[in-house]
Motif scaffolding. Structure first.
Motif, PDB file in Angstrom:
ATOM      1  N   THR A 125     -17.691   4.878  -9.995  1.00 16.08           N
ATOM      2  CA  THR A 125     -18.505   6.210 -10.289  1.00 16.08           C
ATOM      3  C   THR A 125     -18.990   6.640  -8.996  1.00 16.08           C
ATOM      4  N   TYR A 126     -19.119   7.812  -8.782  1.00 19.13           N
ATOM      5  CA  TYR A 126     -19.908   8.539  -7.773  1.00 19.13           C
ATOM      6  C   TYR A 126     -20.135   9.768  -7.823  1.00 19.13           C
ATOM      7  N   LEU A 127     -21.289  10.240  -7.130  1.00 21.07           N
ATOM      8  CA  LEU A 127     -21.613  11.809  -7.125  1.00 21.07           C
ATOM      9  C   LEU A 127     -20.520  12.639  -6.673  1.00 21.07           C
ATOM     10  N   PRO A 128     -20.352  13.633  -7.033  1.00 21.43           N
ATOM     11  CA  PRO A 128     -19.499  14.882  -6.760  1.00 21.43           C
ATOM     12  C   PRO A 128     -19.349  14.948  -5.290  1.00 21.43           C
ATOM     13  N   GLU A 129     -20.655  14.871  -4.660  1.00 20.30           N
ATOM     14  CA  GLU A 129     -20.816  15.135  -3.309  1.00 20.30           C
ATOM     15  C   GLU A 129     -20.441  13.834  -2.474  1.00 20.30           C
ATOM     16  N   GLU A 130     -20.194  12.649  -3.145  1.00 17.23           N
ATOM     17  CA  GLU A 130     -19.695  11.449  -2.494  1.00 17.23           C
ATOM     18  C   GLU A 130     -18.261  11.348  -2.793  1.00 17.23           C
ATOM     19  N   GLU A 131     -17.407  12.553  -2.802  1.00 21.25           N
ATOM     20  CA  GLU A 131     -15.947  12.463  -3.046  1.00 21.25           C
ATOM     21  C   GLU A 131     -15.141  11.700  -1.559  1.00 21.25           C
ATOM     22  N   GLY A 132     -15.499  11.951  -0.576  1.00 18.74           N
ATOM     23  CA  GLY A 132     -14.815  11.563   0.783  1.00 18.74           C
ATOM     24  C   GLY A 132     -15.292   9.991   0.718  1.00 18.74           C
ATOM     25  N   GLU A 133     -16.593   9.401   0.415  1.00 14.88           N
ATOM     26  CA  GLU A 133     -16.762   7.961   0.462  1.00 14.88           C
ATOM     27  C   GLU A 133     -15.964   7.352  -0.792  1.00 14.88           C
ATOM     28  N   ALA A 134     -15.882   7.938  -1.891  1.00 20.30           N
ATOM     29  CA  ALA A 134     -15.044   7.295  -2.769  1.00 20.30           C
ATOM     30  C   ALA A 134     -13.797   7.082  -2.583  1.00 20.30           C
ATOM     31  N   ARG A 135     -13.046   7.951  -1.787  1.00 21.62           N
ATOM     32  CA  ARG A 135     -11.658   8.123  -1.506  1.00 21.62           C
ATOM     33  C   ARG A 135     -11.223   6.765  -0.830  1.00 21.62           C
ATOM     34  N   GLU A 136     -12.464   6.559   0.372  1.00 17.11           N
ATOM     35  CA  GLU A 136     -12.341   5.429   1.332  1.00 17.11           C
ATOM     36  C   GLU A 136     -12.342   4.121   0.377  1.00 17.11           C
ATOM     37  N   THR A 137     -13.007   3.915  -0.594  1.00 22.64           N
ATOM     38  CA  THR A 137     -13.022   2.903  -1.499  1.00 22.64           C
ATOM     39  C   THR A 137     -11.877   2.675  -2.259  1.00 22.64           C
ATOM     40  N   VAL A 138     -11.539   3.656  -2.918  1.00 17.94           N
ATOM     41  CA  VAL A 138     -10.130   3.703  -3.334  1.00 17.94           C
ATOM     42  C   VAL A 138      -9.071   3.263  -2.759  1.00 17.94           C
ATOM     43  N   ARG A 139      -8.902   3.596  -1.332  1.00 15.68           N
ATOM     44  CA  ARG A 139      -7.958   3.054  -0.633  1.00 15.68           C
ATOM     45  C   ARG A 139      -8.170   1.487  -0.129  1.00 15.68           C
ATOM     46  N   LEU A 140      -9.164   1.217  -0.299  1.00 19.03           N
ATOM     47  CA  LEU A 140      -9.495  -0.478   0.050  1.00 19.03           C
ATOM     48  C   LEU A 140      -9.172  -1.342  -1.272  1.00 19.03           C
ATOM     49  N   VAL A 141      -9.293  -0.602  -2.256  1.00 19.09           N
ATOM     50  CA  VAL A 141      -9.030  -1.276  -3.633  1.00 19.09           C
ATOM     51  C   VAL A 141      -7.226  -1.360  -3.708  1.00 19.09           C
ATOM     52  N   GLU A 142      -6.894  -0.125  -3.580  1.00 14.77           N
ATOM     53  CA  GLU A 142      -5.468   0.023  -3.780  1.00 14.77           C
ATOM     54  C   GLU A 142      -4.742  -0.844  -2.587  1.00 14.77           C
ATOM     55  N   ASP A 143      -5.167  -0.843  -1.530  1.00 12.87           N
ATOM     56  CA  ASP A 143      -4.678  -1.806  -0.318  1.00 12.87           C
ATOM     57  C   ASP A 143      -4.759  -3.269  -0.823  1.00 12.87           C
ATOM     58  N   ALA A 144      -5.616  -3.545  -1.804  1.00 12.04           N
ATOM     59  CA  ALA A 144      -5.684  -5.059  -1.915  1.00 12.04           C
ATOM     60  C   ALA A 144      -4.403  -5.240  -3.140  1.00 12.04           C
TER      61      ALA A 144
END
Length: 294
Positions: free
Chosen positions: A81-100
């Motif tokens: 979960t994340y705040l709407p204004e943290e969308e860009g940060e969340a995308r980076e976390t998603v990338r790291l998880v999916e890269d794993a």
């Protein structure tokens, strides 16, 4: 600023002084100097959480991102979960998880609202079928060096609703979906035991999280669910330059003489979520850089 690279724990990560930096809340990783270490280059998994399904609040950056990365490299799928204004940060976390090689489910929400907490649980149950690990990590603070008189009702409400209400609602709503052997891990703080006057309201909530963790652990052990917490000391996350007036000496007060990095917190969460900690419940793991706590 001293560069990291040594195996000595005081020099393993950057030491203050840091460049003074200020940011708008909630803060952004790419604006920080030095950039926080989430374990991108260092964390190596060993299958300790293979097949687990985890929910991590505040999973977009800081400790939440480091935990999401570590969980993914250990074999877990993650809803963050994340705040709407943290969308860009969340995308980076998603990338790291999916890269794993694991599944990431990002969900923008505000856990200060009970209905939003319900939406988190419904999404996790719908996507994963169950919640093996619930990590109540999202938090809010705002320094008020001018004393309790400067803490507005709006600030107090935001701190309490984010740090306590959200945790309470998510836990209550998630329980029907947490199977035997599941775990709940809460993020408390060194502030629970050694409160800084300028973070009075935040420290109060972190003390309550300790009590909640210990009481809930006793309540849920009959269901086969363990409940523990991690108490970080000063950790270099986007929350720091966006909520504290002076970042130049941040972390220097710890016996290690520096702030912790998010990557140094993640192994504690992995351990508490894994079968290796099966005899541990109602425990607080102190990751404070050497500050003694009860």
């Amino acid at each position: 600023m001293t560069e990291s690279g040594s195996d000595h724990p005081t020099r393993r990560q950057p030491q203050p002084p840091f460049p003074q930096q200020d940011d708008e809340h909630p803060g952004y990783t790419d604006r920080m100097s030095p950039r926080p270490d989430h374990g991108e280059e260092s964390y190596e998994g060993s299958g300790r959480l293979t097949g687990r399904k985890a929910v991590i609040t505040g999973g977009d950056s800081g400790i939440g991102r480091a935990v999401a990365l570590a969980f993914a490299r250990e074999g877990a799928d993650v809803l963050l979960t994340y705040l709407p204004e943290e969308e860009g940060e969340a995308r980076e976390t998603v990338r790291l998880v999916e890269d794993a090689g694991r599944r990431a489910v990002p969900l923008a929400c505000d856990i200060r609202e009970e209905a939003e907490c319900g939406r988190v649980v419904e999404a996790a149950a719908g996507e994963f079928g169950r919640i093996d690990v619930l990590i109540n990590n999202a938090a809010y603070q705002m320094s008020q060096p001018d004393g309790i008189e400067a803490v507005t009702t709006d600030q107090f409400d935001r701190v309490v609703r984010t740090n306590l209400y959200g945790m309470f609602w998510l836990t209550k709503l998630a329980l029907p979906h947490i199977p035997e052997g599941g775990t709940i891990i809460n993020t408390t703080s060194v502030q629970a035991y050694k409160p800084s006057p300028h973070l009075l309201d935040y420290a109060m909530t972190k003390g309550a999280i300790v009590t909640f963790t210990q009481g809930l652990a006793a309540m849920l052990i009959e269901r086969g669910i363990r409940v523990n917490a991690v108490a970080p000391g000063p950790v270099w996350t986007p929350l720091i330059p966006s909520t504290l007036p002076d970042t130049s000496e941040f972390g220097k007060q710890s016996p290690l003489g520096r702030a912790g990095q998010p990557a140094e917190m993640a192994p504690a969460y992995v351990f508490l979520a894994s079968p290796e900690s099966s005899y541990i419940t109602a425990e607080i793991i102190n990751a404070t850089g050497g500050t003694p706590l009860p």
